[in-house]
Design a protein around this motif. Structure first.
Motif, PDB file in Angstrom:
ATOM      1  N   LEU A 273      26.767 152.447  46.326  1.00 21.69           N
ATOM      2  CA  LEU A 273      25.505 152.066  45.714  1.00 21.69           C
ATOM      3  C   LEU A 273      25.325 150.561  45.911  1.00 21.69           C
ATOM      4  N   ARG A 274      24.126 150.146  46.327  1.00 19.86           N
ATOM      5  CA  ARG A 274      23.938 148.732  46.660  1.00 19.86           C
ATOM      6  C   ARG A 274      22.722 148.163  45.943  1.00 19.86           C
ATOM      7  N   TYR A 275      22.833 146.864  45.635  1.00 20.22           N
ATOM      8  CA  TYR A 275      21.753 146.091  45.023  1.00 20.22           C
ATOM      9  C   TYR A 275      21.276 145.080  46.048  1.00 20.22           C
ATOM     10  N   GLU A 276      19.955 145.097  46.333  1.00 22.73           N
ATOM     11  CA  GLU A 276      19.385 144.254  47.375  1.00 22.73           C
ATOM     12  C   GLU A 276      18.277 143.364  46.801  1.00 22.73           C
ATOM     13  N   PRO A 277      18.599 142.094  46.463  1.00 21.97           N
ATOM     14  CA  PRO A 277      17.595 141.215  45.853  1.00 21.97           C
ATOM     15  C   PRO A 277      16.531 140.712  46.806  1.00 21.97           C
ATOM     16  N   ALA A 278      16.717 140.894  48.125  1.00 23.96           N
ATOM     17  CA  ALA A 278      15.657 140.505  49.060  1.00 23.96           C
ATOM     18  C   ALA A 278      14.422 141.381  48.879  1.00 23.96           C
TER      19      ALA A 278
END
Length: 477
Positions: A273-278
């Motif tokens: 699971l990934r968090y991508e602030p872009a």
């Protein structure tokens, strides 16, 4: 869930990772989610080089990239590989008695589908007409069944491989979808979430505080989503998922923290699971004092059912016996407290150094690690004293001068530290330290009240108990 990192993908070390020299020509990387020490063989160290970036091109770099990504030591670098397209995505929106004009206007026109779940709106006709004009479909619940059931209805109705959950009070920002889709070029990734920012214009003291401190905004740095780490969950206000992995969906018995429960279940099942602030999605934060405090308390009530379902995943503190002992000594506030805490930390460092034979200077590295561990523990204790366990602190304050000193010192120091680290999270907002400190303390009081209410209602103190850290060691790269 596993998969091969695609050729050509570039990964970059997390900015918090520290590289420690090894005795065999390799190196050890300290960091990740949760923090760990991973030793790289000489070949792996040579492939990574002196920099912080790696390009996948052969079996060695592919295996190394998988290790770095799966441990949270590195993240995919931009530009991300070409992933699925918008036509592979169905957007699912649960809504009840809320306008959707601005959300629907922000969606791309080449989506694979749009499903709006009307969860018992009093006047469904305007909503149905609006969604029809946007070439979407509406599923109607005659009576409200809650957001989890609404999202699940949309999930079952979707026909594409990917589903994007968006709440009715968010507005995706320009270029929001492409970075999320790029992460799904990695077949191991089952969920990716954007950064939730404040919907402009921001006004008022609470609005400025929420713009830099909202529990929905998980910060400007990418992360692997892992329980008991810097990014331990992501909100369902905006998340992109692989449909077949997420089914049957959210737990409909939960009316709060159902998104955290989903994340914990997916992680336990082996999904990445990934968090991508872009990718940025703006949220219309609650800013009236009554609604804001009620929402914070409501979030707090979710800790008890989560602790019952996922033992040890949502503790107020994660402390080793050594750091717990040092913190307890410091809380006593005796003349000998600081030197005794220093001795405890030195003993812990010496014991740790014996477990680091591959490092070039194990004692110095262990002392540094022990010091960092003590600093993190002190911060956790101060935070828990004011947030999770403030009712206990409040009981002690009238009867103990030391308790009063500890609470006041923690309230001021932790509040100012929180302001300093988050003051630039929204470049358009510059909260002053005093207002931030007061709002932060009210935030903690409301959340803690909800936490204790939930613990009493579920007759369980699991969400209030600190736990020890997991024992983790990394493989050779």
């Amino acid at each position: 869930m596993s998969g091969t990192v695609p050729d050509g993908m570039r990964v970059v070390l997390d900015r918090r990772v520290r590289r420690l020299a090894g005795r065999d020509g390799g190196a050890s990387l300290l960091g990740g989610a949760p923090p760990r020490l991973v030793h790289l063989s000489a070949r792996a160290q040579q492939a990574l080089g002196d920099g912080s970036e790696l390009t996948v091109a052969d079996p060695l770099t592919r295996a190394l990239a998988r290790t770095l990504l799966d441990s949270g030591l590195a993240h995919p670098a931009h530009p991300l590989p070409a992933g699925p397209g918008p036509a592979d995505v169905t957007v699912v929106v649960p809504v009840k008695d809320r306008p959707l004009d601005r959300l629907l206007a922000a969606l791309p026109g080449d989506l694979g589908g749009l499903v709006v779940v009307d969860d018992g709106s009093a006047d469904p006709e305007p909503l149905a007409a609006l969604v029809k004009a946007a070439h979407g479909s509406v599923i109607r619940h005659e009576t409200s069944r809650g957001p989890a059931a609404a999202r699940n209805a949309g999930l079952r109705a979707a026909t594409t491989d990917l589903v994007m959950f968006l709440d009715s009070d968010v507005v995706p920002q320009a270029g929001w979808l492409e970075p999320l889709l790029g992460h799904l070029a990695d077949p191991a990734v089952a969920l990716v979430a954007p950064r939730i920012v404040a919907l402009p214009p921001v006004s008022g003291a609470i609005g400025r505080y929420e713009a830099v401190r909202s529990g929905l905004d998980l910060g400007p740095d990418p992360a692997l989503i892992v329980p008991r780490s810097r990014v331990a969950y992501v909100p369902s206000a905006a998340m992109l998922v692989r449909r077949e992995v997420v089914l049957p969906g959210f737990d409909e018995d939960l009316h709060v923290a159902e998104d955290v429960d989903l994340v914990l279940r997916l992680h336990a099942g082996g999904a990445r699971l990934r968090y991508e602030p872009a990718s940025r999605v703006a949220h219309d934060h609650r800013t009236s004092p009554r609604d804001w405090l009620a929402r914070k308390a409501f979030y707090g009530t979710g800790a008890a059912p989560l602790a019952a379902r996922h033992h040890g995943s949502v503790p107020p503190m994660v402390l080793s016996p050594w750091t717990a002992a040092a913190c307890a000594v410091l809380l006593l506030q005796r003349r000998w407290s600081v030197p005794v805490a220093a001795v405890i930390t030195a003993i812990a460092a010496e014991r740790l150094s014996r477990k680091l034979p591959k490092l070039a200077n194990p004692r110095a590295s262990a002392l540094r690690l022990a010091g960092l561990g003590l600093g993190g523990a002190v911060y956790q204790v101060a935070n828990a004293m004011l947030r999770h366990h403030w009712p206990l602190a409040a009981l002690m304050v009238p009867f103990s001068r030391r308790a009063r000193r500890a609470v006041v010192a923690a309230a001021v120091a932790e509040g100012l530290a929180d302001w300093w680290t988050r003051r630039a999270h929204d470049p358009a907002v510059r909260p002053d330290p005093l207002t931030h400190l007061v709002a932060h303390r009210l935030d903690d009081l409301a959340y803690g009240a909800g936490l204790w209410w939930g613990a009493w209602r579920h007759r369980s103190g699991a969400a209030l108990r600190p736990i020890g850290p997991p024992v983790r060691s990394g493989p050779n790269g």
